[in-house]
Motif scaffolding. Sequence first.
Motif, PDB file in Angstrom:
ATOM      1  N   ASP A 186       0.362   4.249  -9.225  1.00 41.29           N
ATOM      2  CA  ASP A 186      -0.344   5.186  -8.346  1.00 41.29           C
ATOM      3  C   ASP A 186      -1.313   4.447  -7.435  1.00 41.29           C
ATOM      4  O   ASP A 186      -1.374   4.716  -6.225  1.00 41.29           O
ATOM      5  N   LEU A 187      -2.080   3.532  -7.996  1.00 41.36           N
ATOM      6  CA  LEU A 187      -3.107   2.834  -7.231  1.00 41.36           C
ATOM      7  C   LEU A 187      -2.525   1.748  -6.332  1.00 41.36           C
ATOM      8  O   LEU A 187      -2.834   1.677  -5.140  1.00 41.36           O
ATOM      9  N   ASN A 188      -1.686   0.906  -6.887  1.00 48.13           N
ATOM     10  CA  ASN A 188      -1.223  -0.283  -6.177  1.00 48.13           C
ATOM     11  C   ASN A 188      -0.004  -0.052  -5.295  1.00 48.13           C
ATOM     12  O   ASN A 188       0.191  -0.791  -4.322  1.00 48.13           O
ATOM     13  N   PHE A 189       0.805   0.940  -5.621  1.00 44.87           N
ATOM     14  CA  PHE A 189       2.081   1.093  -4.921  1.00 44.87           C
ATOM     15  C   PHE A 189       2.250   2.430  -4.220  1.00 44.87           C
ATOM     16  O   PHE A 189       2.421   2.483  -3.005  1.00 44.87           O
ATOM     17  N   TYR A 190       2.205   3.534  -4.957  1.00 45.85           N
ATOM     18  CA  TYR A 190       2.485   4.834  -4.346  1.00 45.85           C
ATOM     19  C   TYR A 190       1.494   5.175  -3.237  1.00 45.85           C
ATOM     20  O   TYR A 190       1.857   5.804  -2.234  1.00 45.85           O
ATOM     21  N   SER A 191       0.243   4.769  -3.403  1.00 46.33           N
ATOM     22  CA  SER A 191      -0.733   5.010  -2.346  1.00 46.33           C
ATOM     23  C   SER A 191      -0.316   4.318  -1.058  1.00 46.33           C
ATOM     24  O   SER A 191      -0.421   4.888   0.038  1.00 46.33           O
ATOM     25  N   ALA A 192       0.178   3.083  -1.183  1.00 44.39           N
ATOM     26  CA  ALA A 192       0.611   2.324  -0.002  1.00 44.39           C
ATOM     27  C   ALA A 192       1.867   2.931   0.620  1.00 44.39           C
ATOM     28  O   ALA A 192       2.003   2.981   1.842  1.00 44.39           O
ATOM     29  N   VAL A 193       2.790   3.391  -0.224  1.00 48.79           N
ATOM     30  CA  VAL A 193       4.017   4.015   0.282  1.00 48.79           C
ATOM     31  C   VAL A 193       3.667   5.243   1.124  1.00 48.79           C
ATOM     32  O   VAL A 193       4.126   5.397   2.260  1.00 48.79           O
ATOM     33  N   HIS A 194       2.832   6.108   0.565  1.00 53.99           N
ATOM     34  CA  HIS A 194       2.509   7.360   1.249  1.00 53.99           C
ATOM     35  C   HIS A 194       1.736   7.109   2.542  1.00 53.99           C
ATOM     36  O   HIS A 194       2.072   7.658   3.601  1.00 53.99           O
ATOM     37  N   LEU A 195       0.712   6.256   2.481  1.00 55.31           N
ATOM     38  CA  LEU A 195      -0.061   5.971   3.687  1.00 55.31           C
ATOM     39  C   LEU A 195       0.794   5.292   4.752  1.00 55.31           C
ATOM     40  O   LEU A 195       0.628   5.551   5.949  1.00 55.31           O
ATOM     41  N   SER A 196       1.714   4.461   4.318  1.00 57.71           N
ATOM     42  CA  SER A 196       2.617   3.809   5.275  1.00 57.71           C
ATOM     43  C   SER A 196       3.510   4.835   5.957  1.00 57.71           C
ATOM     44  O   SER A 196       3.760   4.748   7.172  1.00 57.71           O
TER      45      SER A 196
END
Length: 253
Positions: A110-120
């Motif tokens: 959630d912190l390291n990956f999914y947040s980056a996917v969604h914001l990207s």
Amino acid sequence: MNLNLENRKVLVTGGSKGIGKAIAQAFYEEGAQVGICARNRDDLEQAKQEIGEGIAIFEADITDERKRAELFESFIMAFGSIDILVNNAGGSNGTTIMETDVSQFHKAMDLNFYSAVHLSQIAAAEMKKQKSGAIVNISSIFGRESGGKPTYNSAKAAMISFTKAMADELIGSGVRVNGVAPGAILHPSGNWQKRLDENPEKIKQFVENEIPGGRFGTPEEVANTVVFLASEKASWIAGATVNVDGGQSKSNF
């Protein structure tokens, strides 16, 4: 080298401390319009004082999907558009695989990956409209090899793969996606500083044995690479994740 970043609109997640703050500082010094986000308001205010009053700050927990959307809306309201997104927010948890509950793996993703996917995804939709933009994802050398905590490494491995996939998808639309994989970076708020304080001799030996460059890296050295990758000078780089590690990584790809 003039990177032509004046007035570019930049959002840096995890921008109140360490590597994120150094990245924000580097863009700010290049004349960019910079916004940083983090969870702690006091840390954000402190970073603003240290970087410059022109920095915009956004308090947000980016593990929350709704908060991510609100963050982006707030950034667009403040800046009008976005040119550069730096997905830097991250952290580690757990211990060994067998001693770490699967819920900790979920939290790490959630912190390291999914947040980056969604914001990207959100940022790229805006960038495609203007047919230009750059996304830089901060991963780790341990996204390519074992070392450190498995929860963190797994998320950063996913980040490296995602970076390449998204880069291939978007380059034709004028949006470039790249990554930076730091090695051991020393800064006051980081884990390496804590370890150094706890056992200086052990850490000195680690540096001698594991880092061919003979020292820890600095946040500024990571930031310089990020700023370059986000600039027009890196116009034909897409899908790369660049090690910034003084030779620490044992990977040859």
